[in-house]
Design a protein around this motif. Structure first.
Motif, short mmCIF file in Angstrom:
data_model
loop_
_atom_site.label_atom_id
_atom_site.label_comp_id
_atom_site.label_asym_id
_atom_site.label_seq_id
_atom_site.Cartn_x
_atom_site.Cartn_y
_atom_site.Cartn_z
N LYS A 128 -26.93 -8.50 -2.64
CA LYS A 128 -27.19 -7.14 -2.19
C LYS A 128 -27.56 -7.17 -0.72
O LYS A 128 -28.25 -8.09 -0.28
CB LYS A 128 -28.34 -6.50 -3.00
CG LYS A 128 -28.00 -6.28 -4.47
CD LYS A 128 -29.16 -5.63 -5.19
CE LYS A 128 -28.84 -5.41 -6.66
NZ LYS A 128 -29.97 -4.79 -7.39
N GLN B 204 -31.75 0.31 -0.37
CA GLN B 204 -32.40 -0.94 -0.76
C GLN B 204 -33.82 -0.99 -0.23
O GLN B 204 -34.74 -1.43 -0.93
CB GLN B 204 -31.60 -2.12 -0.21
CG GLN B 204 -32.06 -3.47 -0.75
CD GLN B 204 -31.83 -3.58 -2.24
OE1 GLN B 204 -30.83 -3.11 -2.76
NE2 GLN B 204 -32.80 -4.18 -2.93
N THR C 58 -34.82 -8.37 -7.85
CA THR C 58 -34.41 -7.69 -6.61
C THR C 58 -34.46 -8.65 -5.43
O THR C 58 -33.49 -8.76 -4.65
CB THR C 58 -35.33 -6.49 -6.35
OG1 THR C 58 -35.24 -5.58 -7.46
CG2 THR C 58 -34.90 -5.77 -5.08
N LYS D 134 -36.05 1.15 -2.37
CA LYS D 134 -36.31 0.50 -3.67
C LYS D 134 -37.38 -0.57 -3.53
O LYS D 134 -38.25 -0.72 -4.40
CB LYS D 134 -35.02 -0.10 -4.22
CG LYS D 134 -35.18 -0.74 -5.59
CD LYS D 134 -33.86 -1.28 -6.09
CE LYS D 134 -34.04 -1.94 -7.46
NZ LYS D 134 -32.76 -2.49 -7.98
#
Length: 746
Positions: free
Chosen positions: A365, A372, A356, A375
């Motif tokens: 991302k 986001q 990530t 997460k």
């Protein structure tokens, strides 16, 4: 916590068995120590009592022997026959003969007496009755036993009838050294205390020592501490050489003390030292017994008991492990499976966190989307991209070598670097670390201290701590690059690109450097001009074979790019690579060479420092020079081979010579002579003679041909010339050589 509770029964059962085993072993150990110390004390006391009884008996024997010597002396003084040689100035021959006969009778009736001396200072003579050596009447000058004269001169230093241990010569042809105890009886009445007469009785030391000496198979040694303070061996009567420590405890712990014993080193060996109280002569007897001989049996018992305790301990622990494993194997299997599941979950979570963060850094991302951010919180990432933050790129130096050497635990090493960075920086910042799947590890720091906006001292101090820790614990070097402070989450990817680009300047700064990305970004304002003149000098140097000059020009051109962005460095290296490739190809075509690896010029991506880049191109230049040199050497080698072939084929021709070989090859005799000498360290004339002599030896040894025929076959103009050359080469004539070889075969 739950897993620990499940595993407790097995651990409890193991602890119970191990505790019992430890108690038994501890009991063995404690009892061994107690009994060992007790028995050691008993053995020391028994040894002392045995030694004391023996030494005390010895003291009594010496006193009894003294009484015998005293009685003998008084009998001699009272004997009317002997008294004539004691008191008369000039006894006649008959008186002397009768007195010597009486002394001989005393001597023969007492086998322990070595000799009897009667001293009459008025007559200046000593009358000696001895079983060996001097026997008769002698003056002081004729005496072999000179030590008795010294004793008589200093008689005040000795007590009457106190044994005087000494070793003297009796004048015998064999075994002239006598060990004896001397007893002195004298008459020294008068105002001047001069000796009027004296009777000296020498009692054999071996006779007395049979009571004092230790058994032949014993390790004991017995010594005498006499009234003069001399420490003598009971067997040799010689004073014992003592160390300062030994002299100290003899004076402080033995001399004048009551009977006792103690443990001390003697002669380099730890020993039991037993001693008696002073006897009637103020003598003390000391026995030295090696401590090991006393405690040998006790040590054996102790070692056996300790061995049993050790075996019980090992067997008990092994039995505990086997029983606990057998009884609780199902529980252990369940615990193991649950631990595996927990490890897999933890590893999976770590990989998700890493992936990530890596996607955010690489711009795959967006970091600011609500989805986001949610997460990140679920993954336990508390780094906030909307606050002030800074990036630090840790690049592993010599990464290719590092991968090859630690390929099996590469990830573990990277994980260790991440832990070190988190531990050091976590005291000052909120930290996240990311493995970038190459030679780099990125550290993200949330800035807390506002001082860092203007002062880079703190961050550089922390970076040096990271470098030092990785060097100490992981044995690797790191190059660290840090960015400026930013708080825009959208700039995360761009900030990483700047740090990555700046870290490439490790090429100039070297391994283990710390780079400020802002300083590198400032280099973009400069304008670079490619040095075409230096490129031409590089080309000319390579074409003319001047490798060192070419390497200097190449290094100068690369180092000039240090003050510009790394793209400038890449373009310069790329252009130089093309130029060098063209030069090498031109040299190949011109000299018909085949140089391996020219197309594989070093890639800048695989180079970490400018020294490595310079070394790679210098190696290419050197390889080119070596190829040219090898081609020249090959021609010379072929010429040498032609000369050797000519010699081996035509050595039997008398006209073979340097000039003839040079004519056939179409070269100068001087040139081929010098070249041959340089390559082989021999002259052509010497090699021709060597080949001919080798063939002569073979024919002499294997055939019956006469020397004249052999000379013709081997290219010699005459047999006399062959004789002369053979003699000079081997130091013998051909005929003698053949005869010697024939004798060896027979």
């Amino acid at each position: 916590m739950r897993l620990n509770k499940i595993g407790n029964p097995r651990a409890l059962y193991s602890r119970m068995l191990v505790s019992i085993t430890l108690c038994v072993s501890f009991t063995f150990l404690v009892s061994t120590i107690i009994y060992y110390n007790y028995y050691i004390g008993v053995e020391k006391k028994q040894a002392f009592q045995s030694d004391l009884g023996n030494l005390t008996q010895t003291s009594r024997e010496v006193v009894n022997m003294t009484d015998a010597a005293q009685s003998l002396s008084f009998q001699i003084y009272r004997n009317s026959t002997i008294s004539k040689i004691v008191f008369y100035d000039k006894p006649d021959i008959y008186d002397v003969t009768a007195a010597m006969s009486e002394l001989g009778n005393y001597l023969s009736s007492m086998p322990y007496i070595e000799s009897i001396y009667v001293y009459n200072p008025k007559g200046g003579q000593l009358y000696i009755a001895s079983s060996h050596g001097q026997n008769g009447v002698f003056t002081a000058q004729e005496m072999v036993d000179t030590s008795i004269l010294d004793i008589l001169s200093h008689y005040q230093d000795y007590k009457p009838f106190t044994p005087i241990p000494r070793v003297y010569s009796n004048g015998a042809q064999e075994n002239d050294q006598v060990r004896a105890y001397t007893f002195l009886c004298l008459d020294a009445i008068g105002w001047d205390r001069a000796i009027n007469s004296a009777v000296i009785v020498n009692i054999s030391a071996p006779w007395i020592n049979k009571e004092i000496a230790s058994p032949a198979d014993s390790a004991n040694a017995t010594y005498i501490l006499d009234d003069q303070g001399s420490f003598r061996s009971s067997s040799s009567l010689q004073p014992q050489e003592l160390t300062p420590e030994e002299s100290g405890f003899i004076q402080q712990r033995i001399k004048g003390r009551e009977a006792g014993y103690f443990i001390a080193p003697f002669g380099g060996v730890n020993s039991l030292i037993s001693y008696t109280a002073p006897d009637a002569f103020n003598w003390q007897y000391v026995r030295i017994t090696p401590y090991e001989s006393i405690t040998e049996q006790t040590n054996t018992i102790r070692n056996t008991t300790l061995l049993i305790a050790g075996l019980v301990l090992v067997a008990g622990i092994g039995l505990s492990w086997i029983l606990s494993r057998t009884l609780y194997l199902p529980i252990n299997r369940i615990v193991s499976e649950m631990k595996v599941l927990e490890n897999e979950k933890r590893d999976s979570m770590f990989m998700i966190r890493q992936n990530t963060l890596r996607d955010l850094i690489l711009g795959l991302k967006p970091p600011q989307s609500m989805q986001q951010m949610e997460k990140l919180r679920k993954l336990g990432i508390h780094f906030t991209f909307n606050d002030d933050y800074r990036l630090i790129l840790l690049r592993i130096d010599r990464y290719q070598e590092f991968r090859e050497a630690r390929s099996s635990y590469l990830l573990a090493s990277k994980f260790a670097i991440m832990n070190i960075a988190s531990e050091i920086c976590g005291q000052t910042y909120r930290v996240e670390t990311v493995d970038m799947n190459d030679d780099g590890i990125l550290v993200l720091l949330n800035i807390i201290d506002p001082v860092e906006y203007t002062d880079t001292g703190l961050i550089e101090a922390l970076l040096r701590q990271i470098q030092q820790a990785c060097s100490d614990y992981l044995k690797l070097s790191l190059t660290l690059t840090y960015s400026h402070i930013d708080r825009n989450a959208d700039q995360l990817h761009q900030l990483y690109k700047q740090v990555r680009e700046a870290s490439n300047h490790r090429l100039f700064y070297g391994h283990g450097c710390i780079i400020n990305a802002r300083d590198i970004c400032a280099l973009e304002s400069g304008t670079y001009h490619y040095p075409a003149d230096k490129e031409k000098k590089l080309t000319d140097a390579l074409l003319s074979g001047k490798v060192d000059e070419a390497a200097v020009q190449f290094s100068s051109m690369i180092r000039e790019t240090e003050a510009f962005p790394f793209q400038t460095v890449q373009l310069t290296v790329s252009r130089l690579s093309v130029t060098v490739s063209e030069i090498v190809n031109a040299i190949q075509r011109r000299n018909r060479l085949q140089i391996d690896g020219v197309c594989g010029l070093p890639s800048l991506e695989a180079i970490e420092t400018i020294e490595e880049l310079e070394t790679a191109f210098a190696a290419l230049f050197l390889s080119l020079q070596e190829q040219l040199s090898d081609k020249k050497n090959t021609k010379q080698h072929d010429l040498i081979c032609q000369i050797n072939t000519k010699i081996n084929e035509d050595y039997m021709k008398p006209q073979l010579s340097l000039n003839q070989i040079a004519d056939e090859l179409g070269m100068s005799p001087i040139y081929i002579s010098r070249l041959y000498k340089q390559q082989t360290m021999k002259s052509i004339v010497d090699v021709i003679l060597e080949v001919r002599m080798r063939e002569v030896c073979a024919l002499l040894e294997n055939t019956d041909l006469p020397v004249t025929s052999i000379a013709e076959r081997c290219g010699f103009t005459s047999s006399s010339y062959l004789h002369r050359m053979f003699k000079r080469s081997f130091g013998t004539t051909p005929t003698d050589f053949r005869r010697l070889k024939s004798a060896q075969v027979e």
